[in-house]
Design an enzyme around this catalytic site. Sequence first.
Site, mmCIF file in Angstrom:
data_model
loop_
_atom_site.group_PDB
_atom_site.id
_atom_site.type_symbol
_atom_site.label_atom_id
_atom_site.label_comp_id
_atom_site.label_asym_id
_atom_site.label_seq_id
_atom_site.Cartn_x
_atom_site.Cartn_y
_atom_site.Cartn_z
ATOM 1 N N TYR A 50 -15.916 18.719 -13.908
ATOM 2 C CA TYR A 50 -16.322 17.327 -14.114
ATOM 3 C C TYR A 50 -17.347 16.955 -13.035
ATOM 4 C CZ TYR A 50 -16.188 12.274 -13.815
ATOM 5 O OH TYR A 50 -16.547 10.959 -13.729
ATOM 6 N N ASP B 185 -6.943 19.871 -13.872
ATOM 7 C CA ASP B 185 -7.388 18.566 -14.375
ATOM 8 C C ASP B 185 -7.052 18.541 -15.867
ATOM 9 O OD1 ASP B 185 -8.792 16.370 -15.366
ATOM 10 O OD2 ASP B 185 -10.525 16.668 -14.048
ATOM 11 N N ARG C 189 0.838 -1.208 0.000
ATOM 12 C CA ARG C 189 0.000 0.000 0.000
ATOM 13 C C ARG C 189 0.871 1.256 0.000
ATOM 14 N NH1 ARG C 189 -1.713 1.941 4.517
ATOM 15 N NH2 ARG C 189 -2.354 -0.007 5.520
ATOM 16 N N LYS D 231 -8.808 7.331 -18.771
ATOM 17 C CA LYS D 231 -9.105 7.860 -20.105
ATOM 18 C C LYS D 231 -7.928 7.620 -21.055
ATOM 19 C CE LYS D 231 -12.732 8.940 -17.749
ATOM 20 N NZ LYS D 231 -12.970 10.220 -17.126
HETATM 21 C C1 LIG Z 1 -13.354 10.699 -15.884
HETATM 22 C C2 LIG Z 1 -12.905 12.021 -15.380
HETATM 23 C C3 LIG Z 1 -12.603 12.216 -14.029
HETATM 24 C C4 LIG Z 1 -12.799 11.130 -12.973
HETATM 25 O O1 LIG Z 1 -11.979 10.031 -13.197
HETATM 26 P P1 LIG Z 1 -12.395 8.511 -12.806
HETATM 27 O O2 LIG Z 1 -11.205 7.748 -13.257
HETATM 28 O O3 LIG Z 1 -13.673 8.206 -13.497
HETATM 29 O O4 LIG Z 1 -12.564 8.492 -11.324
HETATM 30 C C5 LIG Z 1 -12.144 13.463 -13.638
HETATM 31 N N1 LIG Z 1 -12.019 14.473 -14.532
HETATM 32 C C6 LIG Z 1 -12.312 14.320 -15.824
HETATM 33 C C7 LIG Z 1 -12.143 15.475 -16.755
HETATM 34 C C8 LIG Z 1 -12.761 13.097 -16.296
HETATM 35 O O5 LIG Z 1 -13.071 12.953 -17.589
#
Ligand SMILES: *Cc1c(COP(=O)(O)O)cnc(C)c1O
Length: 371
Positions: free
Chosen positions: A99, A170, A47, A195
């Site tokens: 988001y 982000d 961890r 993503k």
């Molecule tokens: C998908 C996404 C998130 C969250 O990520 P997860 O892996 O689904 O927890 C945060 N910001 C953006 C812009 C996203 O597309």
Amino acid sequence: MKIETIAIHAGNHTDATSKAVVQPIVMATTFERDADGGFASGYQYSRSANPNRTSLENVLTRLENGVEAAAFSSGNAAGMSVFQSLEPGTHIIAPDDMYHGLRNQLKQLFAGILEFDFIDVNDSAVLKNHIKPNTRVIWIETPSNPLLKITDIKKVVTIARQHNIKVVCDNTFATPVCQQPLALGADLVMHSSTKYFGGHSDLMGGALITAEKSDWWEKIRNVQTMGGAVPSPMDCYYLVRSIKTLPYRVKGHVHNALLLADFLEKHPAVESVMYPGLPSHPQYDIVKAQMSHPGAMMSFTLKGGEDEAKRVINALKVFTQATSLGGVESLIEHRASVEGPDTKTPFNLLRVSVGLEHIDDLIADLEQAMA
Ligand SMILES: *Cc1c(COP(=O)(O)O)cnc(C)c1O
């Protein structure tokens, strides 16, 4: 080194014992102590740290030109660790089109713990008006979801610095191939590795990359290892593997997106196209200044309204109707339905994650569906 080279080499090393060219996966949860009780290997319990996570964090650091990275089990876990690292009563400024998963996290899990305002962070006057003595973080997300609005990173950083506020960006939609927020002055970059980093719609992950080591970063590290929302060695391995092709995948996604946006903009059934790579994008000048490529996410609205949008989505054969983004396959979704009752997204809007299929097939599919 250039990003294509970093992506391949910074997360991998030849195995010292077997000489395997690809770093092996270490599944062990615990590591043997030395005779003196120490841990010369640097590993103690998985961890806290694991060789595959170390390699993933190394490549993430180099991709974003930071000094250290922390990998998480999802993008939301990465975002949560930032919020949990702040003193109770701290004020955060976040985008009004943040988001929705992180916006809901703040509203539902941090109500009464943190203060937050959701505003148009790219409007300097509005931003300055919302800064309070207890504001510690300005959160930005650019391009934004699903309207592909652009935030001028340097402009926000300049305002934040005057008030000793940290900027977290982000960078999920852009990826470091298209945009490097730390180079523009941001303090922290956040990613949903689910993503483009993963790139194949088959794993979840999140990441934070810091521009400097600080007491704040140590707190975030503590949340990561004590909170325990860490990725498994398998997930780290798959991410490191996928990241090797990230620069070429993103360039392919962008190539298709530019052509698709051009096709949509000229199509008589389409009302408007939101894509940072189109000269018609209202903030095209900022795109040119801060992005090396415009990404591959876009939204478009249909003249026929919500019914027509839903008809088109169901008539598509190559595009899959699903949420999420950044995978090799093209996805399309009726975004307002995903975001729920308090959505501000137009009901005739479709959001597209442009994949790596041949562009002719993608255009032909939309052509037949909109006919
Ligand atoms: C998908 C996404 C998130 C969250 O990520 P997860 O892996 O689904 O927890 C945060 N910001 C953006 C812009 C996203 O597309």
